[in-house]
Enzyme design. Structure first.
Site, short mmCIF file in Angstrom:
data_model
loop_
_atom_site.label_atom_id
_atom_site.label_comp_id
_atom_site.label_asym_id
_atom_site.label_seq_id
_atom_site.Cartn_x
_atom_site.Cartn_y
_atom_site.Cartn_z
CD GLN A 1 76.84 21.33 32.95
OE1 GLN A 1 75.88 21.68 32.04
NE2 GLN A 1 76.70 21.12 33.87
CG ASN B 1 69.10 38.19 33.11
OD1 ASN B 1 68.56 39.07 32.37
ND2 ASN B 1 68.73 37.01 32.63
CG MET C 1 74.71 23.77 34.98
SD MET C 1 76.25 24.92 35.21
CE MET C 1 76.73 24.39 36.90
N GLY C 2 70.80 24.69 33.46
CA GLY C 2 69.69 25.26 32.87
C GLY C 2 68.59 25.31 33.70
CB THR D 1 75.33 34.10 30.97
OG1 THR D 1 74.41 32.99 31.50
CG2 THR D 1 74.33 34.70 29.79
CB ILE D 2 77.37 29.04 30.63
CG1 ILE D 2 76.33 28.76 31.87
CG2 ILE D 2 78.87 29.22 30.98
CD1 ILE D 2 76.92 27.28 32.60
CG ASP D 3 72.21 29.68 32.07
OD1 ASP D 3 72.60 28.57 32.20
OD2 ASP D 3 72.34 30.39 33.36
#
Lengths: 405, 405
Positions: free
Chosen positions: B298, B112, B186-187, B140-142
């Site tokens: 992660q 982002n 995560m998150g 991004t892993i998100d």
């Protein structure tokens, strides 16, 4: 005359305890003198409640191959201490079960406490003239059993630590700002697993820069000096510590954090050593600091297991069966290193009474840097144990494991 | 006329951000219109301080192949927000550097915030008639970027979560006693990674039994009911939660734990959501309970990366270069899914101004079980993204990675 065999798993799971189970089943089924191979469910505790399964012929070849590569304990586990008093009614009750099932061979895969079980049962048998042979198959990620070069389970856990710490080193090195990362590794009294973090280094002076084992008395002020010196030389400082660090009085580092109350619900919570030192470093140096606890995946990561460890664990199970058939009882299978380059090892058996309730600490002569580093001798010892990746069966992108439902 | 290209990495590391860098370098070196490919060290922040390297011809073929499989950010990273005011002297200073290095193409690999950088630079360029083309390569892993089916990095992180949660499920199932294990993933706002824990299940009713995303308001009493029902049915209850769980007032769960003081040194510390709920469950049910935070592995586990994710990340880098050569600027490479069985995907570009500062949450229609479960539609979406294991080069039992020293 054919007799049946029974095998159980006990204590904490590892990535390879099922490989030893595989070894016992395969060897047991291959031996003409053994009839059926039974598995105790949830160890001796579950067995006393009548829980077991017949492993003979119930698992296909393919399932057995999956079993070999499945982490944790297929048969379930227990933490159950047998009565110290060998005249307890527990023993005749158990041996009556053995008699009813025509058991001639008993195999117990586990660590220290499990060897205590084997010791008691074999002593009871000797005293009462029972012909059942009792064999211990070692298992522990802690590598703290005596009379064996290393334990099944340690190689995989050490490989997990080496690979994972390496990844954290890379992750921590991307920013320009000074930072400290504290990685807490398993090991209450013995530093073998924490020492394995030295395997993560790729060159002289590489991270982790500081490694603290429980074998060395921890001092906060000396630690602060070490961290200060490291921060002067490097932007990213990785510190690996054992969960069981303690000071010269034997007080655990995590006990320096008092139990604290959470206001909203009033619960109490304890702090780990890593979290404790994270706060210490933040307060002292004002740098960005985080702590990471590698937790149970150290012991149960099937994906990062060592192929060498898997093969040796199979061998431990298989050699246990062969020993029992030779008439051996009251002994534990052990690894005797016969060469280092190339690495070679042979299975022997050792007196289980000597093994149980003893702890093999990390050797003082392999600790250097004033208690902050590990000597190259350890690397030479450990590198053969972490070799090779298992070839797993994958399905929809995920490993296939064998489980009871 | 030949122009030079420059590439940078920004934001948190992932397992595959270097695969996108590999894609940019390979494609950049293959294109006749591109002279040299430079790498900003520590992103735009480091570049402004004069830190960059020439990537053209400085890495051997073998090193490039290692780069492709090396986790974290080879060039280093930064978290640096460009001035909102495009009349800031920052911009002419930066563009003067570009001019001096004869830059024609600018690639920024990130999430982002990095797309915000691409947006600002491309708008500045448009306003001042600069011919430099600015392309964003997503990372991004998100998985929370809009206008793309998924993001490079998510597949590997999802695979890590699936495999690791599965191993914890096995580890937790070995004892007969009732227990609860809480896994914190995560998150902060988007539940994509936590949802991936549903990939760990092998059969209906398998663990993890409860999955909580930040998209659903968290209620302690409803949670207690869920846990009670799960404990009635199962000995081992695994619960996966996002770090960013919050209640209907937007208060984070971890904020229910007040800052607490450690007496000995007087430090303050914060509690995570997992630790918070661990204490809640212990207090309420009196069962054995533990919490596990999967932490940075992660995002940076190279060993458990998804081969599909790696290849797609390479493609994202390579397609970014091709787009720039076609005259495209101010856009981000995005993934458009063209088929699901078999899975297929094509790269497109989307307006970077629309992407930046937006967040794609986990779809409400994929959350089921009254906010405690994930629907099969998500599994169908995610399974293609976690396929395949990378073939790594190993040395002395450890993966070989490429790093700058």
């Amino acid at each position: 005359m054919k007799k049946n065999a029974i095998v159980g798993q006990s204590g904490g799971p590892t990535a390879v305890i099922n490989a030893s189970l595989y070894g016992v089943i395969k060897e047991g089924m291959a031996q003409a003198e053994i009839g059926r191979v039974y598995g105790m469910l949830n160890g001796i505790e579950g067995f006393m409640s009548g829980n077991y399964m017949d492993l003979t012929g119930n698992l296909t070849e393919e399932e057995l191959e999956l079993l070999k590569l499945t982490p944790a304990a297929y048969l379930g586990s227990c933490r159950y201490k047998l009565p110290d008093d060998l005249s307890s009614p527990f023993y005749p009750a158990l041996f009556e079960k053995f008699r009813a099932m025509d058991i001639g061979y008993f195999f117990y895969i586990g660590g220290n406490d499990s060897m205590d079980t084997v010791s008691k049962l074999s002593r009871y048998a000797a005293h009462h003239g029972s012909p059942i042979r009792f064999i211990g198959i070692p298992k522990t990620i802690d590598n703290d059993l005596i009379l064996t070069d290393h334990t099944p389970g340690y190689g995989s856990a050490a490989k997990y630590v080496a690979d994972t710490v390496r990844e954290i080193v890379l992750d921590s090195s991307v920013y320009q700002q000074k930072s400290v990362t504290i990685i807490e590794l398993m090991g209450r009294h013995a530093g073998w697993l924490t020492a394995a973090s030295a395997l993560a280094r790729k060159f002289d002076g590489d991270n982790p820069l500081l490694i603290y084992l429980p074998e060395t008395d921890f001092e906060f002020e000396r630690f602060a000096e070490d961290v200060k010196a490291a921060l002067n030389k490097h932007n990213s400082v990785i510190i690996c510590i054992s969960e069981g660090l303690s000071d010269s009085q034997g007080k655990f580092i995590c006990e320096y954090a008092d139990e604290v109350r959470l206001d909203t619900f009033g619960h109490k919570m304890l702090t780990g050593s890593g979290k404790m030192l994270e706060n210490f470093v933040r307060d002292r140096f004002g740098v960005k600091v985080r702590s990471i606890e590698l937790n149970v995946n150290q012991r149960c990561s099937g994906m990062l297991a060592s192929a060498t460890d898997i093969e040796e664990s199979v061998q431990a199970g298989s050699e246990g069966v062969k020993a029992a058939l030779k008439g051996i009882t009251g002994r534990m299978v052990a690894f005797h290193r016969t060469g280092n380059s190339p690495y070679s090892m042979e299975c022997i058996t050792v007196d289980v009474n000597e093994v149980c309730n003893q702890e093999k600490l990390f050797p003082a002569q392999w600790i250097c840097g004033n208690g902050t580093d590990i000597s190259p001798d350890f690397l030479e010892y450990a590198i053969p144990l972490i070799q090779g990746e298992p070839q797993r069966k994958m399905e929809s992108g995920r490993p296939v494991y064998l489980y009871r439902r």
